[in-house]
Design an enzyme around this catalytic site. Structure first.
Site, PDB file in Angstrom:
ATOM      1  N   ILE A   1      -3.159  52.223  36.871  1.00 50.88           N
ATOM      2  CA  ILE A   1      -3.887  52.440  38.121  1.00 50.88           C
ATOM      3  C   ILE A   1      -4.014  51.161  38.939  1.00 50.88           C
ATOM      4  O   ILE A   1      -4.181  51.213  40.151  1.00 50.88           O
ATOM      5  CB  ILE A   1      -5.272  53.050  37.824  1.00 50.88           C
ATOM      6  CG1 ILE A   1      -5.103  54.387  37.097  1.00 50.88           C
ATOM      7  CG2 ILE A   1      -6.074  53.263  39.092  1.00 50.88           C
ATOM      8  CD1 ILE A   1      -4.202  55.373  37.806  1.00 50.88           C
TER       9      ILE A   1
ATOM     10  N   GLU B   1      -4.291  42.376  39.410  1.00 51.53           N
ATOM     11  CA  GLU B   1      -5.497  42.155  40.222  1.00 51.53           C
ATOM     12  C   GLU B   1      -6.398  41.050  39.671  1.00 51.53           C
ATOM     13  O   GLU B   1      -7.623  41.117  39.785  1.00 51.53           O
ATOM     14  CB  GLU B   1      -6.272  43.467  40.397  1.00 51.53           C
ATOM     15  CG  GLU B   1      -5.440  44.558  41.034  1.00 51.53           C
ATOM     16  CD  GLU B   1      -6.199  45.860  41.253  1.00 51.53           C
ATOM     17  OE1 GLU B   1      -7.441  45.867  41.135  1.00 51.53           O
ATOM     18  OE2 GLU B   1      -5.537  46.879  41.524  1.00 51.53           O
TER      19      GLU B   1
ATOM     20  N   ARG C   1     -29.016  41.122  35.198  1.00 52.69           N
ATOM     21  CA  ARG C   1     -28.209  42.011  34.342  1.00 52.69           C
ATOM     22  C   ARG C   1     -28.474  41.772  32.839  1.00 52.69           C
ATOM     23  O   ARG C   1     -27.584  41.859  32.010  1.00 52.69           O
ATOM     24  CB  ARG C   1     -26.720  41.866  34.661  1.00 52.69           C
ATOM     25  CG  ARG C   1     -26.352  42.319  36.060  1.00 52.69           C
ATOM     26  CD  ARG C   1     -24.866  42.190  36.307  1.00 52.69           C
ATOM     27  NE  ARG C   1     -24.457  40.782  36.330  1.00 52.69           N
ATOM     28  CZ  ARG C   1     -23.208  40.360  36.206  1.00 52.69           C
ATOM     29  NH1 ARG C   1     -22.238  41.237  36.032  1.00 52.69           N
ATOM     30  NH2 ARG C   1     -22.925  39.078  36.248  1.00 52.69           N
TER      31      ARG C   1
ATOM     32  N   LYS D   1     -20.045  61.596  39.076  1.00 48.88           N
ATOM     33  CA  LYS D   1     -20.896  60.975  40.077  1.00 48.88           C
ATOM     34  C   LYS D   1     -22.254  61.671  40.124  1.00 48.88           C
ATOM     35  O   LYS D   1     -22.354  62.893  40.029  1.00 48.88           O
ATOM     36  CB  LYS D   1     -20.251  61.067  41.463  1.00 48.88           C
ATOM     37  CG  LYS D   1     -18.985  60.250  41.616  1.00 48.88           C
ATOM     38  CD  LYS D   1     -19.273  58.776  41.735  1.00 48.88           C
ATOM     39  CE  LYS D   1     -18.002  58.010  42.043  1.00 48.88           C
ATOM     40  NZ  LYS D   1     -18.247  56.568  42.167  1.00 48.88           N
TER      41      LYS D   1
ATOM     42  N   HIS E   1     -12.765  54.130  30.069  1.00 49.74           N
ATOM     43  CA  HIS E   1     -14.152  53.698  29.947  1.00 49.74           C
ATOM     44  C   HIS E   1     -14.647  53.771  28.507  1.00 49.74           C
ATOM     45  O   HIS E   1     -15.804  53.471  28.238  1.00 49.74           O
ATOM     46  CB  HIS E   1     -15.042  54.544  30.856  1.00 49.74           C
ATOM     47  CG  HIS E   1     -14.804  54.294  32.311  1.00 49.74           C
ATOM     48  ND1 HIS E   1     -13.799  54.908  33.011  1.00 49.74           N
ATOM     49  CD2 HIS E   1     -15.418  53.467  33.192  1.00 49.74           C
ATOM     50  CE1 HIS E   1     -13.815  54.489  34.267  1.00 49.74           C
ATOM     51  NE2 HIS E   1     -14.780  53.613  34.396  1.00 49.74           N
TER      52      HIS E   1
ATOM     53  N   CYS F   1      -8.049  55.346  34.953  1.00 54.40           N
ATOM     54  CA  CYS F   1      -8.549  54.405  35.946  1.00 54.40           C
ATOM     55  C   CYS F   1      -7.994  53.024  35.621  1.00 54.40           C
ATOM     56  O   CYS F   1      -7.175  52.874  34.709  1.00 54.40           O
ATOM     57  CB  CYS F   1     -10.088  54.417  35.928  1.00 54.40           C
ATOM     58  SG  CYS F   1     -10.848  53.742  37.418  1.00 54.40           S
TER      59      CYS F   1
ATOM     60  N   LEU G   1     -29.968  43.660  30.716  1.00 49.19           N
ATOM     61  CA  LEU G   1     -29.698  44.833  29.875  1.00 49.19           C
ATOM     62  C   LEU G   1     -28.211  44.968  29.584  1.00 49.19           C
ATOM     63  O   LEU G   1     -27.817  45.339  28.474  1.00 49.19           O
ATOM     64  CB  LEU G   1     -30.226  46.098  30.545  1.00 49.19           C
ATOM     65  CG  LEU G   1     -30.104  47.375  29.708  1.00 49.19           C
ATOM     66  CD1 LEU G   1     -30.902  47.267  28.425  1.00 49.19           C
ATOM     67  CD2 LEU G   1     -30.557  48.597  30.514  1.00 49.19           C
TER      68      LEU G   1
END
EC number: 2.1.1.14
Length: 759
Positions: free
Chosen positions: A428, A481, A15, A114, A692, A724, A17
């Protein structure tokens, strides 16, 4: 035979980048450092392909964020509001993907959706009536020069003009066909420049041909390529399709002067049928997508060879992947923690390069033992089976998929039970996974702390986030979470039937990577998964706390599935496991349970005519199976994000959830009109801000958005929430944005009560 692939992973084996880009965003690294890291990755990827004897190596498939955004940016498709920011070209590019906020200016990001039937997300280009389509970018050509300097013979790659127009958003009077002439001219300029660079092949990716095409769609496609191919000069043009079939235009395509046609022979048998029925021109090259670019299992050489021979193609064939390899991890050899019985059957990107090479050798009569070794391998595969799981699935009846009483009656019962205010606020599920959270998880994995120390850290985090939500005035709380690494991986680790990689990262969008679990055997739950943390959070507050679960369709779609049973069988097994968790939460007095299904649409067939029979007819009942056994007083939520849901609204309503939250902010709440038109009955939480993006919406902005929502939807049906989970944001961003959201909801709520009285 010749060999090629459609595209290659770009985030880096470790990862690299991601970290280089995020350091640049956080001003911890210079532009030069980011571009150097990207250049080094490209060089490594090209060399890996060259070492594997791949003949036609794609160049242009690499991106700092998204290749569809790259194409739009190169063709000057940049809305004026981003140009007005006066940023550098690189920062302007990122502003389209992430939004922009300063002390004086604030601009939202473009919508993100998507990418066909995958877990990758693309940035939706935006055209308005003033958009001036023309070639302005040099990225593709610069990378061609890089590759040539490295001794690579490049195959240039860019999103094709038809797909670019079909995936874009048009906000003025002009539509796709109106921009076709300028788009054709821009692609002609690309061909001319590539001709000057003496590039042999240009790959134009056209997966939008997989949709059910209307007469207007076909006319647009034919008008584009009828003119564009007349200007190809010395550059050979490859029409590259993947993720489906081109049945609506196959007869037209084989008559057009394409030099090569790339077809996916893995996703569907339809392309095989088309070639057999209508033939394939001897003067064109068939780029045969025979190595699966979306799943991680070894290719069965004997089956692939039989498929190729059955096509009876007389002209040249190039062996290729079925789609870009960006949808699989880099190297299965790194997965040293997996049992050999599993590891030997895995093929990630590097292994797929070898498979293409070995298939080429076999078909050229130069087999060096690869076929015999592969045949022996497939005789050893043994997926673990469970008689108990099989019996439980076989005993299911229609009653197991039906929740009683009906939703309208449940709605009244739940309103009396909860006594929530109008426009109840919630989030969320996840709160920021800050550095200390990741370090805590790492220390446990390395044995540097005990399980009790790990759990205590998470309990402290839960307590803190519960206190924040209470102070902010959130109505329905979540525990944050903190114990979860990923919404699918976490559940897979607690279920029988899954195995996990150490380094199996796959790009989801931008710098976001996921590590999909692998479904290896029959799936079942052997112990409660979320009960302990959820009950702990519930006992910290007098407010309602949601139980947070991932739904069966999303767990399946965001895992690498086994191929020896049907998707329906696998999803049903997972649904029964999550059903057990739902019932345990309810037994512990968790009154609201959210079962997230953000990937519901992901495996939806690209052709509408196949939606129900091949997918929705079993995916929707699988969700109902999870929650059908709960009491009327238990409220079931679900969440969906970053996809187009308007055309499956009825199927979503049929999930029979009590509340559904959607991504809505990036698409300017366009989903609201679709809900109204469909007479959507479920209570709904349209996301009021984009998590986001790092920008923090103001109270006034959010108040305006909420008023827009309730102008179209009944107040009694509306919940207020972000788009989200907040996992990827900083605590400062998340806490401030949630506080603003709650304050905006309170302002609108007071206005509603003042106007209408109590609801």
């Amino acid at each position: 035979m010749t060999t090629s692939i459609i595209g290659f992973p770009r985030i880096g084996e470790h990862r690299e980048l991601k970290f280089a880009t995020e350091h640049y965003w956080k001003k911890r690294a210079t532009k030069e450092a980011l571009l150097t890291a990207a250049k080094n990755l490209r060089a490594q990827h090209w060399q890996k392909q060259q070492d594997a004897d791949i003949d036609l190596i794609p160049v242009g498939d690499f991106s700092l964020f998204d290749t569809t955004l790259d194409a739009a940016f190169a063709l000057n498709v940049v809305p004026a509001r981003y140009r007005a920011l006066g940023l550098s070209a690189l920062d302007e590019y990122f502003s389209l993907a992430r939004g922009y906020q300063s002390d004086t200016e604030s601009v939202k990001a473009l919508p993100m959706k998507k990418w066909f039937n995958t877990n990758y997300h693309y940035i939706v280009p935006e055209f308005d009536d003033q958009t001036d389509v023309k070639l302005v970018g040099t990225k593709l050509f610069d990378e061609i020069n890089e590759a040539k300097a490295q001794g690579i013979s490049p195959k240039a790659v860019i999103v094709g003009p038809f797909t670019l127009l079909k995936l874009s958003r048009f906000i003025g009077d002009k539509q796709a066909a109106d921009f076709a002439p300028a788009t054709i001219s821009a692609y002609k300029a690309i061909l001319a420049k590539l001709g000057q660079q003496k590039v042999e092949w240009l790959q134009l990716d056209e997966p939008a041909l997989d949709f059910n095409l209307t007469d207007d769609d076909k006319a647009l496609f034919l008008s584009i390529y009828g003119e564009l191919l007349s200007a190809k000069g010395n550059v050979k043009v490859l029409l590259q399709n993947y993720f489906g079939d081109i049945r609506d235009v196959y007869e037209d395509v084989i008559k057009l002067p394409f030099d090569g046609i790339g077809l996916d022979f893995v996703e569907t048998d339809q392309n095989i049928a088309l070639v057999k029925k209508f033939g394939f021109p001897e003067d064109k090259v068939l780029f045969a997508g025979v190595v699966n670019g979306k799943n991680i299992w070894r290719n069965h050489y004997a089956t692939t060879i039989d498929t190729l021979h059955s096509l009876n193609v007389k002209g040249p064939i190039v062996l290729s992947s079925s789609c870009s390899l960006q949808h699989v991890p880099y190297d299965a050899a790194l997965e040293t923690n997996l049992p050999e019985t599993v590891q030997q059957h895995l093929a990630f990107a590097y292994e797929k390069l070898t498979e293409i090479k070995e298939l080429d050798q076999i078909l050229n009569g130069e087999d060096q033992g690869g076929l015999a070794k592969n045949t022996d391998l497939f005789s050893t595969i043994r997926h673990p089976k469970s008689a108990a799981v099989t019996e439980r699935v076989n005993q299911l009846t229609d009653a197991d998929y039906t929740r009683l009483p009906a939703r309208a009656e449940r709605e009244t019962i739940q309103q009396d039970e909860f006594e929530l205010p109008a426009l109840p606020t919630t989030t969320i599920g996840s709160f920021p996974q800050t550095k200390d959270v990741r370090q805590n998880r790492s220390k446990l994995r390395k044995g540097e702390i005990t399980k009790e120390e790990y759990d205590q850290f998470n309990r402290d985090k839960i307590k803190r986030v519960i206190e924040f939500q209470e102070k902010a005035g959130v109505d329905v709380l979540v525990h944050g979470e903190y114990e979860r690494n990923d919404m699918v991986e976490y559940f897979g680790e607690k279920l029988d039937g899954f195995v996990f990689t150490q380094n199996g990262w796959v790009q989801s969008y931008g710098t976001r990577g996921v590590k999909p679990p692998i479904i290896w055997g029959d799936v079942s739950r052997n112990a409660p998964i979320t009960v302990e943390t959820t009950v702990y959070a519930k006992n910290l507050t007098d407010k309602l706390v949601k139980g947070m679960l991932t739904g069966p369709v999303t767990i399946f779609n965001w895992s690498f599935p086994r191929e020896d049973i049907t998707p329906e069988e696998s999803v049903t097994q997972i649904a029964l496991a999550i059903r057990d968790e739902v019932q345990d939460l309810e037994a512990h007095d968790i009154k609201i349970i959210q079962i997230d299904e953000p990937a519901l649409r992901e495996n939806l067939p690209l052709r509408k005519t196949d939606w129900y029979k091949r997918y929705l007819d079993w995916a929707v009942p699988a969700f109902r199976l999870v929650h059908s056994g709960v009491k009327p007083q238990t409220q079931i939520h679900t969440h969906m994000c970053y996809s187009e849901f308007g055309d499956i609204i009825q199927a979503i309503d049929n999930l029979d959830a009590d509340v559904i939250s959607f991504e809505a902010s990036r698409s300017d709440l366009s989903l609201i009109d679709q809900l109204v038109a469909a007479d959507f009955q479920t209570e709904v939480g349209p996301g009021v801000y984009d998590i986001h993006s790092p920008r923090i919406p103001s109270v006034d902005e959010l108040e305006t958005i909420i008023n827009k929502i309730i102008a179209k939807l009944p107040v009694s049906k509306v919940w207020i929430n972000p788009d989200c989970g907040l996992k990827t944001r900083s605590e400062t961003e998340a806490f401030e944005a949630v506080t603003n959201m709650v304050n905006a909801a309170k302002k609108v709520r007071s206005q509603v009560y003042e106007t209408n009285g109590s609801l």
